[in-house]
Design an enzyme around this catalytic site. Structure first.
Site, mmCIF file in Angstrom:
data_model
loop_
_atom_site.group_PDB
_atom_site.id
_atom_site.type_symbol
_atom_site.label_atom_id
_atom_site.label_comp_id
_atom_site.label_asym_id
_atom_site.label_seq_id
_atom_site.Cartn_x
_atom_site.Cartn_y
_atom_site.Cartn_z
ATOM 1 C CE LYS A 117 -9.017 -19.215 7.917
ATOM 2 N NZ LYS A 117 -8.667 -19.430 9.255
ATOM 3 C CD GLU A 124 -5.797 -8.878 10.527
ATOM 4 O OE1 GLU A 124 -6.413 -7.744 10.131
ATOM 5 O OE2 GLU A 124 -5.551 -9.674 9.892
ATOM 6 N NE ARG A 173 -2.417 -0.794 3.437
ATOM 7 C CZ ARG A 173 -3.024 -1.578 4.307
ATOM 8 N NH1 ARG A 173 -4.233 -1.827 4.145
ATOM 9 N NH2 ARG A 173 -2.525 -2.169 5.246
ATOM 10 C CE LYS A 182 -7.935 -15.989 5.359
ATOM 11 N NZ LYS A 182 -6.978 -16.247 6.614
ATOM 12 C CB VAL A 188 -8.345 -23.329 3.960
ATOM 13 C CG1 VAL A 188 -9.264 -24.150 4.926
ATOM 14 C CG2 VAL A 188 -9.132 -22.498 2.852
HETATM 15 N N1 LIG Z 1 -1.437 -13.796 9.408
HETATM 16 C C1 LIG Z 1 -1.710 -14.806 8.982
HETATM 17 O O1 LIG Z 1 -1.449 -15.640 10.002
HETATM 18 C C2 LIG Z 1 -2.375 -15.587 7.889
HETATM 19 C C3 LIG Z 1 -2.607 -16.882 7.693
HETATM 20 C C4 LIG Z 1 -3.129 -17.380 6.813
HETATM 21 C C5 LIG Z 1 -3.693 -16.368 5.695
HETATM 22 N N2 LIG Z 1 -3.456 -15.122 5.716
HETATM 23 C C6 LIG Z 1 -4.096 -14.073 4.998
HETATM 24 O O2 LIG Z 1 -3.084 -13.613 4.275
HETATM 25 C C7 LIG Z 1 -3.363 -12.145 3.675
HETATM 26 C C8 LIG Z 1 -2.252 -11.203 4.307
HETATM 27 O O3 LIG Z 1 -2.318 -11.371 5.731
HETATM 28 P P1 LIG Z 1 -1.324 -10.583 6.839
HETATM 29 O O4 LIG Z 1 -1.596 -11.146 8.245
HETATM 30 O O5 LIG Z 1 0.067 -10.892 6.065
HETATM 31 O O6 LIG Z 1 -1.668 -9.077 6.556
HETATM 32 P P2 LIG Z 1 -0.848 -7.713 6.995
HETATM 33 O O7 LIG Z 1 0.413 -8.046 7.851
HETATM 34 O O8 LIG Z 1 -1.793 -6.735 7.302
HETATM 35 O O9 LIG Z 1 0.034 -7.666 5.563
HETATM 36 C C9 LIG Z 1 -0.903 -6.925 4.445
HETATM 37 C C10 LIG Z 1 0.159 -6.625 3.271
HETATM 38 O O10 LIG Z 1 -0.675 -6.261 2.167
HETATM 39 C C11 LIG Z 1 -0.336 -4.817 1.746
HETATM 40 N N3 LIG Z 1 -1.689 -4.433 1.078
HETATM 41 C C12 LIG Z 1 -2.679 -4.447 1.805
HETATM 42 N N4 LIG Z 1 -3.701 -3.727 0.841
HETATM 43 C C13 LIG Z 1 -3.099 -3.343 -0.186
HETATM 44 C C14 LIG Z 1 -3.555 -3.057 -1.443
HETATM 45 N N5 LIG Z 1 -4.743 -2.406 -1.739
HETATM 46 N N6 LIG Z 1 -2.514 -2.833 -2.401
HETATM 47 C C15 LIG Z 1 -1.333 -3.172 -2.150
HETATM 48 N N7 LIG Z 1 -0.884 -3.662 -1.063
HETATM 49 C C16 LIG Z 1 -1.822 -3.895 -0.018
HETATM 50 C C17 LIG Z 1 0.102 -4.022 2.819
HETATM 51 O O11 LIG Z 1 0.990 -2.886 2.392
HETATM 52 P P3 LIG Z 1 1.529 -1.993 3.602
HETATM 53 O O12 LIG Z 1 2.878 -2.962 4.214
HETATM 54 O O13 LIG Z 1 2.034 -0.963 2.902
HETATM 55 O O14 LIG Z 1 0.656 -1.604 4.680
HETATM 56 C C18 LIG Z 1 1.083 -5.158 3.617
HETATM 57 O O15 LIG Z 1 2.225 -5.096 3.266
HETATM 58 C C19 LIG Z 1 -4.650 -11.827 4.296
HETATM 59 O O16 LIG Z 1 -5.645 -12.334 3.242
HETATM 60 C C20 LIG Z 1 -4.972 -13.023 5.532
HETATM 61 O O17 LIG Z 1 -6.289 -13.248 5.641
HETATM 62 C C21 LIG Z 1 -2.890 -14.817 7.084
#
Ligand SMILES: NC(=O)c1ccc[n+]([C@@H]2O[C@H](COP(=O)([O-])OP(=O)(O)OC[C@H]3O[C@@H](n4cnc5c(N)ncnc54)[C@H](OP(=O)(O)O)[C@@H]3O)[C@@H](O)[C@H]2O)c1
Length: 328
Positions: free
Chosen positions: A203, A188, A47, A105, A131
């Protein structure tokens, strides 16, 4: 002639995206050997590209996911942004013949076209990470059990609520449990998708789509999450040696019955073993009988494992059957 470089573009560099970039770098030699061609992560989309980032040497960092999806130099898009618009980027990449891998998901489970791609096992779309992180449940339904009749599936699929319910069992209040989940990085700032059950329902929609080969969207899943009233249920269950977990389940009999809700589970139920961020998934099928998967269902490194596996699957799909011939 040397095989062409496989170019990868990553959307998201947060918990999951950064863990994936590190895992790819740490396993680079192994991955390139396994896909049989050199591979490079060439672009990372975020972002805010001006914010300080961990070193991403010789990688272009920008904020244009649409541009990445349209870029003909990118062979595989790996999406770990959580952005609601992500389905459009993933579809666009696939329309021009690139492969797409996603951990998102909610974007997948609200997009009928991506769900249709999952239902028909599109070789260029992979979403194991969406998932239960590295638990190989998507691949099991997609490939190993593909010839089977799936009768039912149920699981504890949301780590935040399981962590909170474990804390509440130990005597914490609802807000105390939520704050502890945030402190440990499981929840979060906006935990509404976890608490309302939307995360688990998304999921379940993906798993049901795979199991019964027709798109099931998030809105098809009747969903009830957890709120402070759950404390009474947890305490009553505990006094009887039982546990409460947010259960996602789908059964196929005359039609498809789906639901996500807090349920009281007997102590010998496989789903009652879910503690902390452990996910449990149980599948009943006509030939294999009852199968259970158990393991950490969240976290950057765990999810990166699933993304790496999907990257390899995507690379093989792009290569087609050429690399798969057995030498005489
Ligand atoms: N965390 C987990 O344990 C986990 C497990 C399984 C699946 N997931 C899935 O994985 C995905 C990411 O999760 P996360 O925990 O890594 O989230 P996160 O820590 O909030 O990271 C999101 C990343 O995506 C970027 N971003 C968000 N919106 C954007 C946009 N419109 N355009 C370009 N970049 C964008 C953000 O940029 P900035 O750095 O500039 O803010 C950040 O780098 C989600 O769909 C989540 O459901 C997460």
């Amino acid at each position: 002639m040397a095989p062409p470089v496989l170019r990868v573009g990553l959307i998201g560099n947060g918990t999951v995206g950064a863990a994936f970039a590190s895992a790819l770098s740490a396993n680079h030699e192994r991955v390139t050997q396994r896909i049989g061609r050199p591979l490079r992560l060439t672009q990372v989309v975020v972002r805010d590209p001006d914010r300080h980032r961990r070193a991403l040497p010789s990688i272009r960092v920008h904020d244009d996911p649409e541009g990445l999806a349209n870029d003909p130099s990118i062979d595989v898009i790996v999406e770990a942004s959580g952005a609601p618009d992500a389905a459009r980027w993933l579809r666009r990449a696939m329309e021009r013949g690139a492969a797409a891998v996603s951990a998102n998901k909610l974007a997948i489970a609200t997009d009928p076209l991506l769900l249709a791609a999952i239902a028909r096992r599109h070789p260029l779309f992979h979403c194991e990470a969406a998932v239960a992180a590295a638990l190989p449940i998507v691949r099991a339904l997609r490939d190993s059990l593909d010839g089977e009749e799936i009768l039912a599936l149920r699981g504890v699929l949301n780590g935040t609520t399981t962590f909170m319910l474990t804390e509440i069992e130990a005597g914490a209040g609802f807000d105390q449990a939520l704050n502890a989940a945030r402190r440990h990085g499981y929840a979060e700032a906006d935990a509404s998708a976890d608490l309302t059950g939307r995360d688990a329902a998304a999921k379940l929609a993906i798993l049901a789509t795979l199991a019964w080969r027709a798109p099931v969207t998030l809105s098809d899943v009747p969903t009830r999450g957890i709120d402070p009233d759950v404390i009474h249920l947890v305490q009553t269950a505990r006094a009887l040696g039982q546990r409460v977990r947010l259960v996602a389940e789908a059964t196929r009999s005359t039609g498809l019955q789906l639901r996500v809700e807090p349920q009281v589970l007997a102590s010998n139920d496989a789903l009652a073993r879910a503690e902390g961020v452990v996910n449990v998934v149980e599948v009943q099928s006509a030939l294999a009988g009852s199968l259970t998967w158990y393991g950490a269902g969240a976290g950057g490194t765990r999810t990166a494992s699933a993304l790496l596996g999907d990257l390899l699957a995507a690379a093989r799909a792009l290569a087609g059957s050429r690399a798969d011939r057995i030498a005489a």
